[in-house]
Design an enzyme around this catalytic site. Sequence first.
Site, short mmCIF file in Angstrom:
data_model
loop_
_atom_site.label_atom_id
_atom_site.label_comp_id
_atom_site.label_asym_id
_atom_site.label_seq_id
_atom_site.Cartn_x
_atom_site.Cartn_y
_atom_site.Cartn_z
N SER A 11 -11.45 -0.58 3.05
CA SER A 11 -10.69 -1.22 4.12
C SER A 11 -9.97 -0.15 4.94
CB SER A 11 -9.68 -2.19 3.51
OG SER A 11 -8.93 -2.83 4.52
N ARG A 17 0.82 -1.21 0.00
CA ARG A 17 0.00 0.00 0.00
C ARG A 17 0.86 1.27 0.00
NH1 ARG A 17 -2.30 -3.65 -1.32
NH2 ARG A 17 -4.17 -4.61 -0.47
N GLU A 54 -4.99 2.32 6.85
CA GLU A 54 -4.73 2.33 5.41
C GLU A 54 -5.40 3.54 4.77
OE1 GLU A 54 -6.48 -0.36 1.81
OE2 GLU A 54 -5.28 -1.43 3.30
#
Length: 305
Positions: free
Chosen positions: A221, A171, A291
């Site tokens: 998420s 990520r 995230e």
Amino acid sequence: MKEKIQEALTGIDIRFDEALKKYTYTKVGGAADYLAFPRNQLELEKIVRFANKHKIPYKVLGNASNIIVRDGGIRGFVIMFDRLNLVTVNGYVIEAEAGANLIETTKIAKFHSLTGFEFACGIPGSVGGAVFMNAGAYGGEIAHILLSVKVLSKEGVKKTIQASELNFGYRSSVIQENGFIVVSAKFALAPGDFNQIDNEMKRLTHLRQLKQPLEYPSCGSVFKRPPGYYAGQLIMEAGLKGHRIGGVEVSKKHAGFMVNVLDGTAKDYEDLIHYVINRVKENSGVTLEPEVRIIGEKETIMEDL
């Protein structure tokens, strides 16, 4: 400044003091001073050059999916890429502008019987955002198929960067560190069987529908996957499934998601994120790392004197 913007950027769709909650996937967020929707790369460059010349901050939201905009809004320009969405196919290579919808881009790959993009068939958001954060799912990620990316530097200079230079991680990418704006990306795919690609995309879409709370606004998420663990499992084990602060709750369907169930605010999201991090740490000893990107200014509450 409004008059200067209207004069220098005439013809470009710019909205003043516009509430961002109209556009974010979370349905929260205060106002942007100047919300811009460039129709092409030339308009984007004009906005960036104007902002630099007048020392006005600017921020790209892409299509505002994996993001929480605070209730105080964002100063300066906010640039949305919805209209920068051209996708072209040349042999086994797909080139997509940054505002192209990621799911729709995977469908274009399928139409041309190109394989390699199936993992992204259920990831909401834009191509630019996916490259920015090296989006991934079901064992695949953008780094696996990206060939090169065109970017605009903070100074407004265009350049092409090869995927090998982007220092992709989980990520993460060098784009985040350097403040580049993704303009377009090229993906190297492989020839495949249309029916096999179609069946795999249907399978992954079905899994997503079963597991994810698509019926509510959310930021996707919320947490990165901790090494050796799953964030949703840790949150569930801490007894937080369904826990609500204000109008935002930990999804009862998948604890890795937070959903806006009752006119929640960005503060509700932030408070719930901090609460979950603390409770999971107490319960398992694991520190969750968000995230989702949280940007903008906190709302100033005036107190009675």
